[in-house]
Design an enzyme around this catalytic site. Structure first.
Site, short mmCIF file in Angstrom:
data_model
loop_
_atom_site.label_atom_id
_atom_site.label_comp_id
_atom_site.label_asym_id
_atom_site.label_seq_id
_atom_site.Cartn_x
_atom_site.Cartn_y
_atom_site.Cartn_z
N ASP A 38 -6.99 -11.12 -6.73
CA ASP A 38 -7.62 -11.49 -7.34
C ASP A 38 -9.26 -12.32 -7.70
OD1 ASP A 38 -6.95 -13.12 -5.48
OD2 ASP A 38 -6.31 -14.61 -7.38
N GLY A 39 -9.79 -12.49 -6.56
CA GLY A 39 -10.86 -13.14 -5.76
C GLY A 39 -12.16 -12.67 -5.85
N ASP A 58 0.26 -9.31 -5.78
CA ASP A 58 0.44 -10.12 -6.54
C ASP A 58 -0.18 -10.46 -7.16
OD1 ASP A 58 -2.29 -10.69 -4.71
OD2 ASP A 58 -2.45 -12.50 -4.63
N GLY A 85 -9.23 -9.63 1.53
CA GLY A 85 -8.59 -9.16 2.69
C GLY A 85 -8.20 -7.84 2.85
N ARG A 114 -15.20 -12.22 3.16
CA ARG A 114 -15.48 -13.40 2.32
C ARG A 114 -16.56 -14.15 1.39
NH1 ARG A 114 -9.76 -13.27 0.66
NH2 ARG A 114 -8.51 -12.48 2.39
N GLY A 139 2.32 -12.79 1.72
CA GLY A 139 2.28 -12.65 0.16
C GLY A 139 1.77 -13.56 -0.82
N ARG A 140 1.12 -15.08 0.15
CA ARG A 140 0.22 -15.48 -0.78
C ARG A 140 1.53 -17.37 -1.72
NH1 ARG A 140 -5.34 -15.28 -3.29
NH2 ARG A 140 -3.70 -13.82 -4.55
N GLN A 173 -0.07 -7.15 8.87
CA GLN A 173 2.12 -6.50 8.08
C GLN A 173 0.24 -5.87 7.09
OE1 GLN A 173 3.92 -9.63 6.20
NE2 GLN A 173 2.59 -10.75 7.47
N ARG A 174 -0.99 -5.71 7.68
CA ARG A 174 -2.10 -5.55 6.93
C ARG A 174 -2.76 -4.30 7.16
NH1 ARG A 174 -6.97 -10.42 5.38
NH2 ARG A 174 -5.61 -11.74 3.95
N THR A 184 -4.26 -4.77 -2.33
CA THR A 184 -4.24 -6.14 -1.99
C THR A 184 -2.76 -5.86 -1.68
OG1 THR A 184 -3.25 -8.71 -1.80
CG2 THR A 184 -3.16 -7.17 -4.06
N ILE A 185 -1.83 -6.32 -0.76
CA ILE A 185 -0.35 -6.37 0.44
C ILE A 185 0.28 -6.98 -0.09
CG2 ILE A 185 -1.24 -5.02 2.62
CD1 ILE A 185 -0.37 -8.05 3.52
N ASP A 186 0.03 -7.84 -0.92
CA ASP A 186 0.90 -8.99 -1.78
C ASP A 186 1.44 -8.68 -2.70
OD1 ASP A 186 -0.49 -10.72 0.63
OD2 ASP A 186 -2.08 -11.15 -0.22
N ARG A 195 17.16 -7.23 14.41
CA ARG A 195 17.88 -7.17 13.98
C ARG A 195 18.99 -7.00 15.17
NH1 ARG A 195 21.76 -7.34 10.01
NH2 ARG A 195 19.12 -7.14 7.97
N ALA A 204 -11.98 8.44 -3.16
CA ALA A 204 -11.56 8.82 -3.85
C ALA A 204 -12.59 8.73 -5.63
CB ALA A 204 -9.97 8.45 -5.09
#
Length: 319
Positions: free
Chosen positions: A103-104, A129, A11, A72, A170-171, A251-252, A125-127, A154, A22
């Site tokens: 992680d993948g 995690d 992702g 992927r 967030g998985r 969110q991404r 990763t945005i998660d 709100r 960089a």
């Protein structure tokens, strides 16, 4: 080390371009040739590899997404796919590879051991995690994106005196829900690391109504349950309508925050310097503001405990 390459995988996350920049400019600074691999491991197998220069990454530090694209690739995990990747690395005489992803992506980097190419991972990763590091690239931007949405939701929730369930990504990690929930003043936060029953949430909702609270914001991490199921149970138990907002891929996207640009830039330089030092099969992380390199295996087996301090803060401030 003369030739290195960089790819983004899995992702996308805001700040990946800053990390690519960089890596490329650090390599140029150290008189290396640097290549960009398009579409992650899929592009590696197909030899979609192009030479990059300092000017190739001009004016990208502020942009979301990834100029190298991402994909992927289940085929990469097959023996045939790995052999194709090995061939392309040898063909282009790539000595070191920087992998930016989650992680993948890191597991993919592990499979390249024995190919003769050193590998270093950067967490993108945005998660958030990956438990071995305090923060991943893209997380801060995603929190602010969610927070902006919460602030707007709100207003409507309050005006109509409604309960609103906001489901975030967030998985199996609840950090997005916790950070954005606390900063956005959510009355309830539901995350995988600190499971609560729907009955607990409804009880808190009832208590708030009894104290005169006119609306209720529930932040739900996607790995902790279904927003539609919670919505149905609230209606059945209380008779009140509950609205659902699933933020999804919004969110991404977006321009990375200053925090993510700085983190990505620091990690990109560190990754190149680790390769120059002979490091391989490691990933870059940050611990209380200091960068470090950790073995991929150790990083992937680190256990996430969730942020107990912020959850406690939320429970106190949402009375």
């Amino acid at each position: 080390m003369k030739n290195i390459a960089v790819l983004t995988s899995g992702g996308d996350s805001p700040g990946m371009n800053a990390a690519i920049r960089a890596v490329v400019r650090s390599a140029v600074y150290y008189n290396m040739q640097v290549y960009g691999i398009q579409r992650g491991y899929e592009g590696l197998m197909h030899g979609d590899i192009k030479r990059l220069t300092a000017s190739s990454v001009g004016d990208i530090i502020h942009k979301g997404g990834t100029i190298l694209k991402t994909a992927r690739s289940p085929r990469f995990m097959t023996e045939e796919g790995r052999n194709q990747a090995f061939y392309q690395l040898r063909r282009h005489q790539i000595d070191g590879l920087v992998v930016i992803g989650g992680d993948g992506s890191f597991r993919g980097a592990q499979t390249l051991q024995g190919s003769g190419t050193a590998t270093i991972g950067i967490p993108g990763t945005i998660d958030n995690d990956l438990a071995y590091t305090d923060y991943t690239i893209g997380f801060d931007t995603a929190v602010n994106t969610v927070l902006e949405a919460v602030t707007k939701i709100r207003d409507t929730s309050s005006s109509h005196e409604k309960t609103t369930i906001i489901e975030v990504m967030g998985r199996n990690c609840g950090d997005l829900a916790v950070y954005a929930g606390v900063a956005g003043g959510a009355e309830s936060i539901i995350i995988p690391e600190n499971p609560v029953t729907y009955e607990d949430v409804i009880h808190k909702l009832d208590e708030g109504r009894a104290r005169g609270r006119e609306h209720h914001i529930i932040m739900l991490a996607e790995g902790a349950g279904s927003a539609s199921n919670l919505q149905q149970q609230i209606v059945e138990e209380t008779g009140e309508e509950a609205r659902v907002t699933v933020l999804g891929f919004i969110q991404r996207g977006g321009d990375p925050t200053a925090s993510d640009r700085l983190l990505a830039s620091r990690m990109g330089l560190r990754a190149v310097e680790e390769l120059r030092a002979g490091t391989s099969d490691h990933v870059i992380g940050i611990d209380r503001g200091e960068l470090f390199a950790e073995s991929i295996n150790t990083a992937l087996t680190a256990e996430s405990k969730g942020n107990e301090e912020l959850m406690r803060l939320s429970s106190i401030l949402s009375v």
